[in-house]
Design a protein around this motif. Structure first.
Motif, PDB file in Angstrom:
ATOM      1  N   SER A  14      20.689  47.023  86.653  1.00 30.10           N
ATOM      2  CA  SER A  14      21.447  48.053  87.355  1.00 30.10           C
ATOM      3  C   SER A  14      21.584  47.643  88.812  1.00 30.10           C
ATOM      4  O   SER A  14      20.974  46.684  89.263  1.00 30.10           O
ATOM      5  CB  SER A  14      20.734  49.408  87.230  1.00 30.10           C
ATOM      6  OG  SER A  14      19.425  49.322  87.749  1.00 30.10           O
TER       7      SER A  14
ATOM      8  N   GLN B 232      27.116  47.514  89.056  1.00 27.50           N
ATOM      9  CA  GLN B 232      28.219  48.223  89.686  1.00 27.50           C
ATOM     10  C   GLN B 232      28.690  47.496  90.930  1.00 27.50           C
ATOM     11  O   GLN B 232      28.099  46.524  91.349  1.00 27.50           O
ATOM     12  CB  GLN B 232      27.793  49.645  90.031  1.00 27.50           C
ATOM     13  CG  GLN B 232      26.585  49.707  90.930  1.00 27.50           C
ATOM     14  CD  GLN B 232      26.046  51.113  91.061  1.00 27.50           C
ATOM     15  OE1 GLN B 232      26.731  52.077  90.786  1.00 27.50           O
ATOM     16  NE2 GLN B 232      24.821  51.244  91.517  1.00 27.50           N
ATOM     17  N   GLY B 233      29.747  48.004  91.500  1.00 26.91           N
ATOM     18  CA  GLY B 233      30.310  47.421  92.706  1.00 26.91           C
ATOM     19  C   GLY B 233      31.581  46.655  92.395  1.00 26.91           C
ATOM     20  O   GLY B 233      32.099  46.684  91.283  1.00 26.91           O
ATOM     21  N   LYS B 234      32.082  45.953  93.385  1.00 30.05           N
ATOM     22  CA  LYS B 234      33.315  45.184  93.236  1.00 30.05           C
ATOM     23  C   LYS B 234      32.959  43.785  92.768  1.00 30.05           C
ATOM     24  O   LYS B 234      32.285  43.042  93.475  1.00 30.05           O
ATOM     25  CB  LYS B 234      34.064  45.145  94.568  1.00 30.05           C
ATOM     26  CG  LYS B 234      35.425  44.537  94.458  1.00 30.05           C
ATOM     27  CD  LYS B 234      36.188  44.679  95.757  1.00 30.05           C
ATOM     28  CE  LYS B 234      37.560  44.085  95.612  1.00 30.05           C
ATOM     29  NZ  LYS B 234      38.353  44.222  96.819  1.00 30.05           N
TER      30      LYS B 234
ATOM     31  N   ASN C 217      24.505  48.661  80.153  1.00 29.56           N
ATOM     32  CA  ASN C 217      24.200  50.087  80.018  1.00 29.56           C
ATOM     33  C   ASN C 217      24.517  50.558  78.607  1.00 29.56           C
ATOM     34  O   ASN C 217      25.234  49.906  77.862  1.00 29.56           O
ATOM     35  CB  ASN C 217      24.927  50.933  81.058  1.00 29.56           C
ATOM     36  CG  ASN C 217      26.417  51.011  80.816  1.00 29.56           C
ATOM     37  OD1 ASN C 217      26.975  50.332  79.977  1.00 29.56           O
ATOM     38  ND2 ASN C 217      27.080  51.850  81.577  1.00 29.56           N
TER      39      ASN C 217
ATOM     40  N   PHE D 116      23.796  46.575  92.322  1.00 21.89           N
ATOM     41  CA  PHE D 116      24.916  45.737  92.735  1.00 21.89           C
ATOM     42  C   PHE D 116      24.624  44.256  92.492  1.00 21.89           C
ATOM     43  O   PHE D 116      23.469  43.838  92.468  1.00 21.89           O
ATOM     44  CB  PHE D 116      25.214  45.963  94.222  1.00 21.89           C
ATOM     45  CG  PHE D 116      25.725  47.346  94.499  1.00 21.89           C
ATOM     46  CD1 PHE D 116      27.072  47.611  94.428  1.00 21.89           C
ATOM     47  CD2 PHE D 116      24.854  48.370  94.805  1.00 21.89           C
ATOM     48  CE1 PHE D 116      27.550  48.892  94.663  1.00 21.89           C
ATOM     49  CE2 PHE D 116      25.322  49.657  95.039  1.00 21.89           C
ATOM     50  CZ  PHE D 116      26.672  49.913  94.964  1.00 21.89           C
TER      51      PHE D 116
ATOM     52  N   LEU E  61      23.320  53.056  84.521  1.00 20.66           N
ATOM     53  CA  LEU E  61      24.774  52.877  84.561  1.00 20.66           C
ATOM     54  C   LEU E  61      25.182  51.416  84.462  1.00 20.66           C
ATOM     55  O   LEU E  61      26.349  51.095  84.376  1.00 20.66           O
ATOM     56  CB  LEU E  61      25.343  53.485  85.846  1.00 20.66           C
ATOM     57  CG  LEU E  61      25.128  54.978  86.016  1.00 20.66           C
ATOM     58  CD1 LEU E  61      25.656  55.438  87.357  1.00 20.66           C
ATOM     59  CD2 LEU E  61      25.763  55.745  84.874  1.00 20.66           C
TER      60      LEU E  61
ATOM     61  N   ASN F 240      29.730  47.856  82.018  1.00 23.62           N
ATOM     62  CA  ASN F 240      29.113  48.042  83.320  1.00 23.62           C
ATOM     63  C   ASN F 240      29.969  49.038  84.090  1.00 23.62           C
ATOM     64  O   ASN F 240      30.853  49.661  83.515  1.00 23.62           O
ATOM     65  CB  ASN F 240      29.011  46.706  84.066  1.00 23.62           C
ATOM     66  CG  ASN F 240      27.904  45.831  83.533  1.00 23.62           C
ATOM     67  OD1 ASN F 240      26.737  46.120  83.707  1.00 23.62           O
ATOM     68  ND2 ASN F 240      28.271  44.741  82.871  1.00 23.62           N
ATOM     69  N   GLN F 241      29.733  49.181  85.374  1.00 21.13           N
ATOM     70  CA  GLN F 241      30.476  50.132  86.201  1.00 21.13           C
ATOM     71  C   GLN F 241      31.159  49.436  87.371  1.00 21.13           C
ATOM     72  O   GLN F 241      31.069  49.870  88.504  1.00 21.13           O
ATOM     73  CB  GLN F 241      29.524  51.219  86.727  1.00 21.13           C
ATOM     74  CG  GLN F 241      28.836  52.025  85.666  1.00 21.13           C
ATOM     75  CD  GLN F 241      29.813  52.875  84.883  1.00 21.13           C
ATOM     76  OE1 GLN F 241      30.699  53.489  85.439  1.00 21.13           O
ATOM     77  NE2 GLN F 241      29.651  52.890  83.565  1.00 21.13           N
ATOM     78  N   PHE F 242      31.844  48.332  87.098  1.00 22.44           N
ATOM     79  CA  PHE F 242      32.491  47.587  88.173  1.00 22.44           C
ATOM     80  C   PHE F 242      33.805  48.222  88.591  1.00 22.44           C
ATOM     81  O   PHE F 242      34.501  48.833  87.789  1.00 22.44           O
ATOM     82  CB  PHE F 242      32.739  46.143  87.742  1.00 22.44           C
ATOM     83  CG  PHE F 242      31.483  45.345  87.580  1.00 22.44           C
ATOM     84  CD1 PHE F 242      30.636  45.135  88.645  1.00 22.44           C
ATOM     85  CD2 PHE F 242      31.144  44.803  86.351  1.00 22.44           C
ATOM     86  CE1 PHE F 242      29.470  44.404  88.499  1.00 22.44           C
ATOM     87  CE2 PHE F 242      29.991  44.067  86.195  1.00 22.44           C
ATOM     88  CZ  PHE F 242      29.153  43.869  87.274  1.00 22.44           C
ATOM     89  N   SER F 243      34.150  48.000  89.850  1.00 24.34           N
ATOM     90  CA  SER F 243      35.457  48.414  90.354  1.00 24.34           C
ATOM     91  C   SER F 243      36.144  47.186  90.941  1.00 24.34           C
ATOM     92  O   SER F 243      35.520  46.149  91.127  1.00 24.34           O
ATOM     93  CB  SER F 243      35.291  49.476  91.439  1.00 24.34           C
ATOM     94  OG  SER F 243      34.605  48.917  92.549  1.00 24.34           O
TER      95      SER F 243
END
Length: 119
Positions: free
Chosen positions: A27, A81-83, A49, A29, A78, A103-106
């Motif tokens: 989890s 994450q992150g860019k 996740n 960044f 989660l 995952n929770q990437f942007s």
């Protein structure tokens, strides 16, 4: 593997060609140092996740990696994450395949037509 927690920044200091950490419970960044892996060709960070299995620690005790840091009190994990892709992806000049599903990437975008990108 049942690895959980955050990705250590020291990963970016290793002479890796393959980084395979899929199907764990990391989890947080992506460390900035990961973009120093100029010789890495394959990066697999998918499925961090939603995993539902328990792991036994080396000293005993059960960890449910569905939860952040294996602790139900911290809520659901989660994933990473992150860019993930942006200006720094070009530093990974040898990269051929990157897999980041679940995952929770942007800010996900295709940076190169020669790159196999698995979302």
């Amino acid at each position: 593997n049942c690895l959980y927690g955050t990705l250590p920044p020291e990963l970016g200091e290793l002479p890796l060609k393959y980084l395979g950490l899929a199907e764990n419970a990391f989890s947080g960044f992506i460390p900035e140092t990961l973009f120093n892996l100029t010789s890495v060709e394959y990066v697999f960070l998918s499925f961090q996740n939603g995993n539902r299995w328990n792991c036994t620690r080396s000293r005993g005790g059960i960890v449910d990696i569905y939860y952040s840091h294996g602790d139900q009190a911290q809520g659901a994990n989660l994933g990473l994450q992150g860019k993930i892709l942006g200006d720094k992806i070009s530093n990974l000049s040898s990269l051929r395949t990157i897999s980041i599903t679940k995952n929770q990437f942007s800010g996900v975008s295709i940076a190169s037509s020669s790159l196999i990108f698995i979302v």
